[in-house]
Write an enzyme that holds these catalytic residues in place. Structure first.
Site: not given
Ligand code: NAD
Ligand code: UFG
Length: 360
Positions: A137, A161, A165
């Protein structure tokens, strides 16, 4: 048949990536404990694929279980071997991902994310599978950045978190025999093929509107919240801060379409399997920044729905700008984001509007 193990396959990014990999001809073992997802996502992945029902059954093995369960992982590798097949790589999405929750449940985050990855790597080593694409991330960079981030930038996560990572990246580098997590490409003297993909802000959904983001709890992220306002589940958005050092005073993010992210995973695998063992650490972002106010305007222009908002205080741990320099992705995995912010708005709305209750 070339097999892949996908952990967290039913989640937001896992489901879209599974579809891309299924259509690319792989047989998939799809492991999820459904703690933050629904098995319906995987049914829909099968239906959306270009395969017949019969082929879908042959190519998708769904396993309901936890990555921390070593004997379950062993059974997956063994069941492939029994069929004379081999899992050539793992895609590791499973994990907990809510920044705020990670402060309250830090132990769960270390156990699930780091403990789970250790169990997975042990099983991979035992069954001679030395290739993994890991979901990292942009949060590993921390918050003291106001420029496009490049892989050589310092790693300084500020929440549990992000620390999990960054720790997993370091563990993977160590296992590969590499010294740094601040280099985009390094040779692995220990014969591992590893890609850590640092996602920026994944959003959008498959253009069919059949699969998308399905937060189980109240969403914290901007896109699901905007969609909830659009569908009238919520009255308005609170914009966190109007005095950030950005042109309009609101936070700028690099939103990247989830189908681009999914294709980035295939690009990473293609590179890993066609090259000598290496560790890649790559930003997956579009390189384009959008502020909160811009996004509300673009949503209105693309979907035709007004999003009422009010300003509130800054959110703890937020940063003014989070933007990728995506140059190394193009150079090393030949990937660049193809879809723009309007498509992200359109596809995320399409999903929300067709599935107001998510997969329920
Ligand atoms: P998500 O929660 O939709 O998907 C994660 C999946 O993993 C879920 O289906 C959950 O049920 C499963 N899971 C969690 N713990 C588990 C375990 N112990 N065993 C088996 N399954 C398990 O999240 P996502 O948005 O698809 O994210 C996927 C990955 O990408 C995550 O590792 C997250 O940290 C990373 N990531 C996501 C974002 C984002 O904004 N979505 C940004 C950066 C990194
Ligand atoms: N924001 C608002 N109001 C809200 C929610 C968000 O103004 O109710 C703003 C935040 O301040 C930020 C932007 O919208 O400026 C995006 O916020 P998000 O919460 O959608 O996303 P973030 O960038 O904070 O975080 C996301 C994921 C994290 C990940 C990160 C970097 O949630 O898990 O991107 O990959 F780590």
């Amino acid at each position: 048949m070339r097999c892949l193990l996908i952990t967290g396959a039913a989640g937001f990014i896992g489901s879209h990536t599974s579809l891309v990999l299924l259509n690319a001809g792989y047989k998939l073992f799809l492991l999820d404990n459904f703690s933050n997802s629904s098995p319906i996502a995987l049914e829909r992945v099968g239906r959306l694929s270009n395969l017949s029902n019969e082929k879908v059954k042959e190519r998708m093995t769904i396993v309901n279980g936890d990555i921390r369960d070593f004997s379950l992982l062993e059974n997956i590798f063994l069941s492939a071997e029994k069929n004379g097949e081999k899992i050539i790589s793992v895609f590791h999405f499973a994990g907990l991902k809510a920044v705020g929750e990670s402060f309250e449940k830090a132990f769960d985050y270390w156990d699930n994310n780091v403990g789970g990855t250790i169990a997975l790597l042990k099983a991979m080593e035992k069954y001679s599978c030395r290739s993994i694409v890991f979901s990292s991330s942009a949060t590993v960079y921390g918050t003291k950045n106001n420029k496009a981030l490049i892989e050589t930038d310092p790693i300084s996560p500020i929440n549990p978190y992000g620390l999990t990572k960054a720790t997993i990246e370091k563990m993977l580098a160590n296992i590969a025999g590499c010294h740094s997590t601040r280099v985009a490409k390094q040779t692995s003297p220990r014969g591992w093929r590893i890609a850590c993909l640092r996602y920026f802000n994944p959003a959008g959904a498959h253009p069919s509107g059949e699969i998308g983001e399905n937060p189980k709890d109240i969403p914290n992220n901007l896109f699901p919240l905007i969609n909830q306002v659009a569908i009238e589940k919520k009255e308005s958005i609170t914009i966190f801060g109007q005095d950030w050092p950005t042109p309009d005073g609101t936070g700028i993010r690099d939103y990247v379409h989830v189908m681009d992210i999914a294709e980035g995973h295939k690009a990473a695998l293609d590179t890993l399997i066609s090259s000598n063992p290496q560790l890649l650490i790559i930003n997956l972002g579009s390189g384009e920044g959008t502020s909160v106010l811009d996004l509300i305007k673009i949503f209105k222009l693309s979907i035709g729905i007004d999003i009422p908002y009010r300003f509130g205080p800054r959110r703890n741990g937020d940063t003014a700008i989070s933007l990728a320099n995506p140059g190394e992705a193009l150079k090393f995995i030949k990937w660049k984001a193809k879809r723009n912010i309007e498509e992200i708005c359109r596809d995320s709305w399409n999903w929300q509007h067709q599935n107001p209750m998510g997969y329920k």
